[in-house]
Design an enzyme around this catalytic site. Structure first.
Site, PDB file in Angstrom:
ATOM      1  N   ARG A  22       4.407  -1.321  33.298  1.00 19.76           N
ATOM      2  CA  ARG A  22       3.104  -1.272  32.626  1.00 19.76           C
ATOM      3  C   ARG A  22       2.474  -2.658  32.539  1.00 19.76           C
ATOM      4  NH1 ARG A  22       1.114   2.905  29.685  1.00 19.76           N
ATOM      5  NH2 ARG A  22       3.202   3.816  29.708  1.00 19.76           N
ATOM      6  N   CYS A  71       0.217   6.370  21.805  1.00 21.73           N
ATOM      7  CA  CYS A  71       1.309   5.503  21.339  1.00 21.73           C
ATOM      8  C   CYS A  71       0.954   4.911  19.977  1.00 21.73           C
ATOM      9  CB  CYS A  71       1.514   4.405  22.383  1.00 21.73           C
ATOM     10  SG  CYS A  71       2.814   3.273  21.931  1.00 21.73           S
ATOM     11  N   CYS A  88       3.242 -12.827  16.910  1.00 18.74           N
ATOM     12  CA  CYS A  88       2.616 -11.615  16.368  1.00 18.74           C
ATOM     13  C   CYS A  88       1.621 -11.850  15.227  1.00 18.74           C
ATOM     14  CB  CYS A  88       3.700 -10.638  15.909  1.00 18.74           C
ATOM     15  SG  CYS A  88       2.984  -9.050  15.416  1.00 18.74           S
ATOM     16  N   CYS A 129       4.276   8.657  21.860  1.00 27.51           N
ATOM     17  CA  CYS A 129       5.131   7.472  21.883  1.00 27.51           C
ATOM     18  C   CYS A 129       4.985   6.798  20.524  1.00 27.51           C
ATOM     19  CB  CYS A 129       4.663   6.531  23.002  1.00 27.51           C
ATOM     20  SG  CYS A 129       5.555   4.957  23.012  1.00 27.51           S
ATOM     21  N   CYS A 152       8.285 -12.809  14.171  1.00 24.88           N
ATOM     22  CA  CYS A 152       8.015 -12.879  15.621  1.00 24.88           C
ATOM     23  C   CYS A 152       6.852 -13.867  15.865  1.00 24.88           C
ATOM     24  CB  CYS A 152       7.676 -11.497  16.166  1.00 24.88           C
ATOM     25  SG  CYS A 152       8.844 -10.221  15.622  1.00 24.88           S
ATOM     26  N   CYS A 182      10.829   3.105  26.371  1.00 24.07           N
ATOM     27  CA  CYS A 182       9.796   2.170  26.827  1.00 24.07           C
ATOM     28  C   CYS A 182      10.230   0.798  26.335  1.00 24.07           C
ATOM     29  CB  CYS A 182       8.442   2.562  26.230  1.00 24.07           C
ATOM     30  SG  CYS A 182       7.144   1.341  26.571  1.00 24.07           S
ATOM     31  N   CYS A 239       3.877  -7.528   7.967  1.00 27.91           N
ATOM     32  CA  CYS A 239       5.252  -7.290   8.412  1.00 27.91           C
ATOM     33  C   CYS A 239       6.162  -8.431   7.949  1.00 27.91           C
ATOM     34  CB  CYS A 239       5.277  -7.168   9.941  1.00 27.91           C
ATOM     35  SG  CYS A 239       6.914  -6.811  10.596  1.00 27.91           S
TER      36      CYS A 239
HETATM   37  N1  SAM Z   1       7.003  -3.705  14.567  1.00 32.90           N
HETATM   38  C1  SAM Z   1       7.527  -3.015  15.664  1.00 32.90           C
HETATM   39  C2  SAM Z   1       8.397  -3.885  16.558  1.00 32.90           C
HETATM   40  O1  SAM Z   1       8.239  -5.091  16.571  1.00 32.90           O
HETATM   41  O2  SAM Z   1       9.259  -3.319  17.230  1.00 32.90           O
HETATM   42  C3  SAM Z   1       6.466  -2.330  16.526  1.00 32.90           C
HETATM   43  C4  SAM Z   1       5.142  -3.017  16.798  1.00 32.90           C
HETATM   44  S1  SAM Z   1       5.196  -4.566  17.720  1.00 32.90           S
HETATM   45  C5  SAM Z   1       3.567  -5.184  17.486  1.00 32.90           C
HETATM   46  C6  SAM Z   1       5.287  -4.023  19.422  1.00 32.90           C
HETATM   47  C7  SAM Z   1       5.360  -5.075  20.496  1.00 32.90           C
HETATM   48  O3  SAM Z   1       4.077  -5.645  20.716  1.00 32.90           O
HETATM   49  C8  SAM Z   1       6.244  -6.281  20.273  1.00 32.90           C
HETATM   50  O4  SAM Z   1       7.584  -6.034  20.528  1.00 32.90           O
HETATM   51  C9  SAM Z   1       5.693  -7.266  21.281  1.00 32.90           C
HETATM   52  O5  SAM Z   1       6.415  -7.188  22.493  1.00 32.90           O
HETATM   53  C10 SAM Z   1       4.241  -6.824  21.469  1.00 32.90           C
HETATM   54  N2  SAM Z   1       3.310  -7.854  20.974  1.00 32.90           N
HETATM   55  C11 SAM Z   1       3.041  -8.153  19.676  1.00 32.90           C
HETATM   56  N3  SAM Z   1       2.160  -9.162  19.580  1.00 32.90           N
HETATM   57  C12 SAM Z   1       1.844  -9.525  20.841  1.00 32.90           C
HETATM   58  C13 SAM Z   1       0.987 -10.515  21.401  1.00 32.90           C
HETATM   59  N4  SAM Z   1       0.297 -11.359  20.631  1.00 32.90           N
HETATM   60  N5  SAM Z   1       0.889 -10.604  22.750  1.00 32.90           N
HETATM   61  C14 SAM Z   1       1.596  -9.754  23.533  1.00 32.90           C
HETATM   62  N6  SAM Z   1       2.420  -8.802  23.063  1.00 32.90           N
HETATM   63  C15 SAM Z   1       2.559  -8.692  21.739  1.00 32.90           C
HETATM   64  C1  DTB Z   2       3.902  -3.228  24.217  1.00 32.92           C
HETATM   65  O1  DTB Z   2       4.820  -3.685  24.920  1.00 32.92           O
HETATM   66  N1  DTB Z   2       2.691  -3.770  24.105  1.00 32.92           N
HETATM   67  C2  DTB Z   2       1.898  -3.028  23.157  1.00 32.92           C
HETATM   68  C3  DTB Z   2       2.803  -1.828  22.806  1.00 32.92           C
HETATM   69  N2  DTB Z   2       4.013  -2.145  23.469  1.00 32.92           N
HETATM   70  C4  DTB Z   2       3.018  -1.442  21.424  1.00 32.92           C
HETATM   71  C5  DTB Z   2       1.444  -3.839  21.998  1.00 32.92           C
HETATM   72  C6  DTB Z   2       0.717  -5.105  22.385  1.00 32.92           C
HETATM   73  C7  DTB Z   2       0.252  -5.756  21.124  1.00 32.92           C
HETATM   74  C8  DTB Z   2      -0.650  -6.917  21.382  1.00 32.92           C
HETATM   75  C9  DTB Z   2      -1.079  -7.572  20.118  1.00 32.92           C
HETATM   76  C10 DTB Z   2      -1.876  -6.694  19.195  1.00 32.92           C
HETATM   77  O2  DTB Z   2      -2.833  -6.023  19.635  1.00 32.92           O
HETATM   78  O3  DTB Z   2      -1.597  -6.709  17.977  1.00 32.92           O
HETATM   79 FE1  SF4 Z   3       6.540  -7.179  12.783  1.00 31.67          FE
HETATM   80 FE2  SF4 Z   3       4.963  -7.984  14.746  1.00 31.67          FE
HETATM   81 FE3  SF4 Z   3       7.555  -8.528  14.851  1.00 31.67          FE
HETATM   82 FE4  SF4 Z   3       6.697  -5.960  15.148  1.00 31.67          FE
HETATM   83  S1  SF4 Z   3       6.297  -7.672  16.520  1.00 31.67           S
HETATM   84  S2  SF4 Z   3       8.419  -6.706  13.897  1.00 31.67           S
HETATM   85  S3  SF4 Z   3       4.926  -5.998  13.794  1.00 31.67           S
HETATM   86  S4  SF4 Z   3       6.096  -9.311  13.300  1.00 31.67           S
END
Ligand code: SAM
Ligand code: DTB
Ligand code: SF4
Length: 328
Positions: free
Chosen positions: A270, A107, A70, A138, A67, A198, A63
């Protein structure tokens, strides 16, 4: 005491919370806070029911966003292999497994900043195929334009997940490649398209209580409360900038759930990422504080979630039942 018109929206729920009021809720003795949250919970929900959704990463890694939490950001050295977009057949196979285990919502998440129009056409097919199994759908695909949200709605999408992640003040410490305003705009597009929202955030990212209050304030003061409010406990992944950040006090996490329940009493709160690091007793306290949905199945998007069997046992021990799909 009479409530002024400004305090009460058409839905009968408040959308005008101040930061001080929310900090006042957080600062109560723990027992008072949990009792208050459970009292609201019982006015709106059966306290012995939990909604379960299963996640699938349909496009993993690489990506362009930064973030800091992430593992899927292409900017950090994590163990993750970048993958192509899954086929409709692969998605349907995963959804069938989830359904057979009792999950009611599927989802699908993609590591995109924002989908391209041709990608919307591909995911629209996935929505149709998963709905045909009788599951709710979702998606979480990043930022959406109004017309993209409309196309997802026409394809039958029930929910769109797009998180605010943290308070507006702390946000620039976590993400620089898109603004808070960008997120609010996507949420507006989703809402205007008639898709259920959500939206939640992550705690345990080194923020302070005022930031946790600020996140919940933004969520509760949206024109309509999100139907689903995921509260994630940061999953610390090696290679990401937030790896090694000081862990959050578990009671502070439970307080965050309780305050979310009080501010958004009709929403599903959630208990999201981070459950593998929680004891059964801590999860039970989260349910007591008003959490009434979880992600179910051994994977979140790329990191571990409790095994389905383990969750089944926990729910049985607590007398919690899975609910049937909400009617759309
Ligand atoms: N790329 C899209 C976005 O950012 O909107 C969708 C996927 S993103 C992985 C969805 C959500 O997962 C993020 O907004 C974040 O709140 C959550 N998330 C990602 N990495 C995480 C982590 N290491 N621990 C907890 N939540 C995480
Ligand atoms: C949300 O708030 N938590 C979920 C879902 N929406 C998409 C994702 C959590 C991701 C945790 C890190 C991972 O597994 O990559
Ligand atoms: Fe990309 Fe992860 Fe940020 Fe979603 S949360 S925009 S997958 S870097």
């Amino acid at each position: 005491m009479a409530v002024s018109c400004a305090e009460m929206a058409l839905d009968g729920l408040r959308h005008d919370w101040s930061r001080e009021e929310i900090l006042g809720l957080f600062g109560q003795p723990f027992m008072d806070l949990i009792h208050q949250a459970q009292t609201y919970h019982r006015q709106f929900f059966d306290p012995n029911e939990v909604q379960v959704s299963t996640l699938l990463s349909i496009k993993t890694g690489g990506c362009p966003e930064d973030c800091a939490y992430c593992p899927q950001s292409g900017r950090y050295e994590t163990d993750l292999e970048r993958e192509r977009l899954l086929s409709v057949n692969e998605v349907v196979a995963a959804a069938e497994t989830a359904k057979s285990r009792g999950s009611t919502r599927f989802c699908m998440g993609a590591a995109w900043r924002a989908p391209k129009d041709r990608e919307i056409a591909l995911v629209a097919e996935m929505i149709g195929a998963v709905k045909a199994l009788g599951m709710e759908t979702c998606m979480t695909l990043g930022m959406l334009t109004q017309s993209q949200a409309q196309r997802l709605k026409e394809a039958g999408l029930d929910y769109y997940n797009h998180n605010l992640d943290t308070s507006p003040e702390y946000y620039p410490c976590i993400i620089s490649t898109r603004t808070y305003q960008d997120r609010l705009e996507t949420l507006r597009h989703v809402r205007d398209a008639g898709i259920s929202v959500c939206c939640g955030g992550i705690v345990g990212m080194g923020e302070d209580r005022a930031d946790r209050a600020g996140l919940l304030q933004e969520l509760a003061n949206l024109p309509k409360h999100p139907e689903s409010v995921p509260i994630n406990l940061l999953v610390q992944v090696e290679g990401t900038p937030l790896h090694g950040v000081e862990a959050l006090d578990p009671f502070e996490f439970i307080r965050t759930i309780a305050v979310a329940r009080i501010l958004m009493p009709a929403s599903r709160v959630r208990l999201s990422a981070g459950r593998t690091a929680m004891s059964d007793e801590m999860q039970a306290l989260c349910f007591l504080a008003g959490a009434n949905s979880v992600f179910y199945g051994e994977k979140l998007l790329t990191t571990d979630n409790p095994e389905a069997d383990e969750d089944k046992r926990l729910f049985e021990r607590l007398g919690l039942k899975f609910i049937s799909p909400d009617v759309h």
